[in-house]
Design a protein around this motif. Sequence first.
Motif, PDB file in Angstrom:
ATOM      1  N   GLU A 222     -20.621  -4.199   9.189  1.00  0.00           N
ATOM      2  CA  GLU A 222     -19.291  -4.519   8.664  1.00  0.00           C
ATOM      3  C   GLU A 222     -18.901  -5.957   8.990  1.00  0.00           C
TER       4      GLU A 222
ATOM      5  N   HIS B 259     -15.454   3.226   7.060  1.00  0.00           N
ATOM      6  CA  HIS B 259     -14.407   4.101   7.618  1.00  0.00           C
ATOM      7  C   HIS B 259     -13.281   4.438   6.625  1.00  0.00           C
TER       8      HIS B 259
ATOM      9  N   ASP C 122     -18.459   2.890  13.990  1.00  0.00           N
ATOM     10  CA  ASP C 122     -17.542   1.750  14.189  1.00  0.00           C
ATOM     11  C   ASP C 122     -17.376   1.488  15.697  1.00  0.00           C
TER      12      ASP C 122
HETATM   13 ZN   LIG Z   1     -13.297  -1.968  10.053  1.00  0.00          ZN
END
Ligand SMILES: [Zn+2]
Length: 511
Positions: free
Chosen positions: A119, A260, A368
């Motif tokens: 990400e 997410h 994450d």
């Molecule tokens: Zn994020």
Amino acid sequence: MSPITKVRILLCAFCASCAFLWLPVPSTFSSKDKLVYDVVIMNGRVIDPESRMDAVRNVGILGGIVKAITTETLSGRTVIDAKGLVVAPGFIDLHQHGQTDENYRFKVMDGVTTALELEVGTGDVDRWYAERQRKTIINYGVSVGHLAARMAAMGDPADFLPSREAARRAATDAEIAEMKTFLERGLRQGAIAVGFGIQYVPYASHWEILEMFRVAARAGASCHVHLRNAGLKEPASSTQALEEVIAAAAITGAPLHVVHIQSTGGKATPKLLQMIGEARARKLDVTTECYPYVAGMTDIKSAIFNEGWQEVFGIDYGDLQWAATGERLTKETFERYRKEGGFVAVFSMTEEIVETALKSPLTMIASDGILQNGKGHPRTAGTYTRVLGHYVRERNALSLIDALRKMTLMPAQRLERRVPWMKSKGRLRAGSDADVVVFDAARVIDKATYDDPARYAEGVKYVLVNGVVVVKDGEVRPGVYPGRPIRAPHLNAITESPAARPSRLRAVDRW
Ligand SMILES: [Zn+2]
């Protein structure tokens, strides 16, 4: 001839048809019989989400590769008794920010054998890989980040998330051109994907994002996007934000992966999932992921907490928890910490939203995660075991094989276009890389909490990375670093790529 072979021939002597069927067995078996594998995992419940195999088998591993999955008895220099345990492909985390030894230890105890930072990514791909070479328990990999490109083009010092110029203004055409060159360089260096955190750079224009997608499309790289907006508040809703990047994928041809989805979507999550399903039905390459927690976590200094954040997320100061101390915030402490910067947990979701996301056939599991000196979010250490223990076993929200599919096959497939090597990961079959997790489905569970995020998960008994046992009897083995870089084949500056992999890995199987 082994005693078992003799028994077969004796049994088969009783009927002609059986004898006919069984006659070839002795030669096959005797040749197998001589083979001594590096590691044999015996009597486990082998689950492979690709073939949908779910049966008790023995697994033979040689040279870092799964060579046999069979009911036959196998000989191995190391033998793991997996009776009563599940044997599955190691989990692949597409969204793991923490890429240090501390983080890898918590990941591997959660069943993860490949942790990728896709990400936010990095700005210096060569350096990122060089820093980890031969120093990791598990496999690792990175994207080149649009955030890093923007910080570089605007003269900000390199940071995890932007908080200066790059977070405060629109880019000029010259700066956008510089960002494109920056991404191209990272992709030439073998970055797996292109990472985006559009919400952290609210002044990035739609055109700027399109330009970055064009670069990704040319390299066959997926765009891993934290959407521009969260929640339901129009016109800057998560719906609008998802439209932006689905349109960018349609216009440019770049594959899109939305990160997410449940923390960005909040109550809008079912609508976002519907949009992704519809885009896929129109043959767009769009995928998504979620994590099994009702709180997110990010830097308090970032643009996410710009004016109006309470309305966007539908929360207030008391829904924020300061990671360093575990305290809930007030207006005063929020303002003080926002000047300092640091991680804050954001309690913005409900169990219903999380479960909706987990159950959707569209979502992969990704954590994450990031831990720094034991501080952070419990998702780093508990994402996968939490899904298996809490959502599969206790809540029966999804089946075990479906959960495993979201942790193994789906993330591998996401990356195959750019990294063909991923075709040998995320599966458990003859020929696949021996990244394997062995866990107790009746006991597996996360132990990390918001107050104590650095607690190892329980129930993961053995983990193999590239054929090397890294977790034994539920404990990480010290001094073993079989992790390898997951890197796209690239045009130059190749230091290590799938083609450069040794055909036989060092077998470290004495413990
Ligand atoms: Zn994020």
